[in-house]
Design an enzyme around this catalytic site. Structure first.
Site, PDB file in Angstrom:
ATOM      1  N   GLU A  59      -7.235  -7.211  -0.454  1.00 26.39           N
ATOM      2  CA  GLU A  59      -7.960  -7.446   1.131  1.00 26.39           C
ATOM      3  C   GLU A  59      -9.247  -6.996   0.827  1.00 26.39           C
ATOM      4  O   GLU A  59      -9.431  -5.720   0.350  1.00 26.39           O
ATOM      5  CB  GLU A  59      -7.200  -6.184   1.375  1.00 26.39           C
ATOM      6  CG  GLU A  59      -5.382  -6.369   2.211  1.00 26.39           C
ATOM      7  CD  GLU A  59      -4.823  -5.170   3.125  1.00 26.39           C
ATOM      8  OE1 GLU A  59      -5.311  -4.266   3.700  1.00 26.39           O
ATOM      9  OE2 GLU A  59      -3.378  -5.643   3.801  1.00 26.39           O
TER      10      GLU A  59
ATOM     11  N   GLU B  68       0.631  -1.727   0.058  1.00 30.12           N
ATOM     12  CA  GLU B  68      -0.084   0.353  -0.021  1.00 30.12           C
ATOM     13  C   GLU B  68       0.661   1.246   0.543  1.00 30.12           C
ATOM     14  O   GLU B  68       0.713   2.289   0.321  1.00 30.12           O
ATOM     15  CB  GLU B  68      -1.224   0.073   0.994  1.00 30.12           C
ATOM     16  CG  GLU B  68      -1.978  -0.974   1.333  1.00 30.12           C
ATOM     17  CD  GLU B  68      -3.000  -1.551   1.942  1.00 30.12           C
ATOM     18  OE1 GLU B  68      -2.479  -0.531   3.505  1.00 30.12           O
ATOM     19  OE2 GLU B  68      -4.239  -2.248   2.514  1.00 30.12           O
TER      20      GLU B  68
END
Length: 491
Positions: free
Chosen positions: A272, A198
């Protein structure tokens, strides 16, 4: 995982103080393990907009679980629970700080035996999606980066600063020696490796992301799919044009089309998605009703999306490994010891209503009857007992270290636990003790008697002390409650 940020320096405004270490790092040992004999296994490629393993298109239905949050004796049970829910893969971060607690000392033994964990997943019929960082977030202390890197305040973590990248490259090379032979074409379970984590939520330095990719390649992680994962708005900042992307998905019905549009023709992967959420100290335990999560899972399955739920099983933040977040309303939000996450499998290993609902949805989609649900591990009932002994923290101190001004814990070689700052005031009266910042919870003593507390969560930075006429010894016991692990203020 959406989380929070870094830990910085604690600085009491006093002169000529003494530092006393109360808790230090643990000892580790380093031993190269024998190479794993290569054996032919399924190739992993991308074709026709799908993941292809062993020549067959595969929809990865994965659930995240972290070896360091589960005692080794329970690894197999939890992985069998994953299979019993219908998953065909499991995802795990790799925690750099767990394996290199001190510079150049690597430990992959016992509870840290990552290779044994991955081999157990393989034995239980699960593919593995590996997320080796070097930064992982995960509500884990400092996002998994070893805190000894903070000893030099000039080090810029998650950048191409050599003071960060050189240790990171050494770490990834050592990790490759340990588990790169477990990639699928070599006969192991690893089918995909994530590059960084991320990064778009932190910066937009593609040269750094590419340096991490090159380090992973040099470490031997070049036989399977490499990809990046970011929140949908941050995809342009965290991705590389030649790699497939996964997305951290909130609402799949809006996020998945955006993911497809960003990288058309690639497999669609919710790297996710969240059937639960984590807790901070002082909050109520998060509960996410299963109905919405089941609906999201069914929609992704029906639309051909691969996915990895974060998390399938959370476990526990043992020791001082919890991280912390921040928000506009709260300057500091330490994560609790429990990482139950309201996940399909509870912290203690029991299936929940969410587990059974997911199991039914996956079986309906795949047409495959999952294995039986394993029995819940035996639980020990501890009878009531009285705590009749204690140790005074002042009896546990090491020899003092003298410095002109107080420094942060890492400057003294500390990593986790608590430290004590001590000074002598030679005059009495009302005195204001001021901190530039408290990281993270301080208890102030005047001549051994508790006089004040300072809580970073409440943005408390000063206290007024009543000092005896002839002066007093001031002790400030500072607890590291978890370094920040997410966000642009990370460093």
């Amino acid at each position: 995982m959406p989380s929070a940020l870094q830990r910085s320096r604690s600085g009491a405004i006093v002169r000529r103080s003494h530092f006393l270490a109360l808790a230090g790092g643990e000892s580790v040992w380093f031993a190269l393990r024998p190479a794993i004999a290569a054996a032919a296994g399924p190739t992993v490629t991308i074709a026709g907009g799908a993941f292809v393993i062993g020549g067959k298109p595969v929809q990865l239905i994965s659930g995240e679980m972290h070896y360091a949050r589960v005692p080794r004796e329970h690894w197999r049970h939890r992985l069998r629970m994953a299979r019993a829910m219908g998953l065909n893969a499991t995802t795990t971060y790799v925690f750099w700080n767990v394996h290199e607690a001190r510079p150049n000392e690597y430990d992959f033994t016992g509870e840290r035996d990552l290779r044994a964990y991955l081999q157990t997943a393989h034995e239980e019929g699960l593919h593995v999606i590996l997320r080796p960082g070097p930064y992982v977030c995960a509500e884990w202390d400092f996002g998994g980066i070893p805190p000894w890197l903070l000893a030099d305040p000039q080090t810029q973590c998650r950048t191409n600063d050599p003071r960060f990248m050189e240790p990171a490259k050494r770490w990834l090379a050592r990790l490759g020696q340990e588990i790169a032979p477990l990639q699928s074409p070599l006969g192991g379970p690893i089918v995909a490796v994530q590059v960084e984590n991320e990064y778009g939520s932190f910066g937009a330095d593609r040269a750094y992301v590419r340096a991490v990719y090159d380090a992973l390649t040099h470490a031997g992680f070049d036989r399977v799919i490499r990809y990046t994962d970011d929140g949908i708005p941050e995809l342009p900042d965290g991705s590389l044009p030649e790699l497939p992307v996964a997305g951290s998905v909130g609402d799949p019905r809006s996020d998945i089309p955006a993911l497809k549009a960003y990288r058309p023709g690639n497999p669609v992967m919710a790297g996710e998605w969240y059937p639960g959420w984590f807790d901070h100290w002082g909050e109520n335990h998060h509960k996410v009703p299963p109905e919405g999560s089941v609906s999201d899972l069914e929609w992704m399955l029906a639309n051909g999306c691969s996915s990895s739920m974060y998390v399938f099983h959370g476990g526990t933040n043992f020791g001082f490994m919890n991280g912390a977040n921040y928000s506009d309303d709260m300057p500091y939000q330490p994560t609790t010891t429990s990482y139950d996450y309201d996940a399909p499998v509870s912290e203690g290993g029991a299936p929940t209503a969410k587990f059974h609902a997911f199991r039914a949805a996956i079986a309906k989609h795949t047409g495959i009857a999952p294995p039986p649900v394993p029995a819940v591990p035996h639980r020990v009932i501890v009878p009531a007992f009285e705590l009749a002994e204690h140790a005074d923290w002042r009896d546990l101190l090491h020899a003092p270290v003298t410095s002109e001004e107080p420094q942060h814990m890492e400057a003294y070689g500390g990593t986790y636990g608590s430290i004590v700052y001590r000074t002598r005031l030679n005059t009495g009266g009302k005195k204001t003790l001021s901190f530039a910042d408290v990281r993270d919870y301080a208890v102030v003593f005047v001549d051994g008697k508790q006089a004040a507390t300072l809580d970073r969560r409440l943005n408390q930075r000063s206290a007024v002390l009543d000092v005896p006429e002839n002066g007093a010894t001031i002790d400030i016991l500072v607890e590291n409650s978890g370094r920040l692990n997410y966000g642009k203020r990370f460093t």
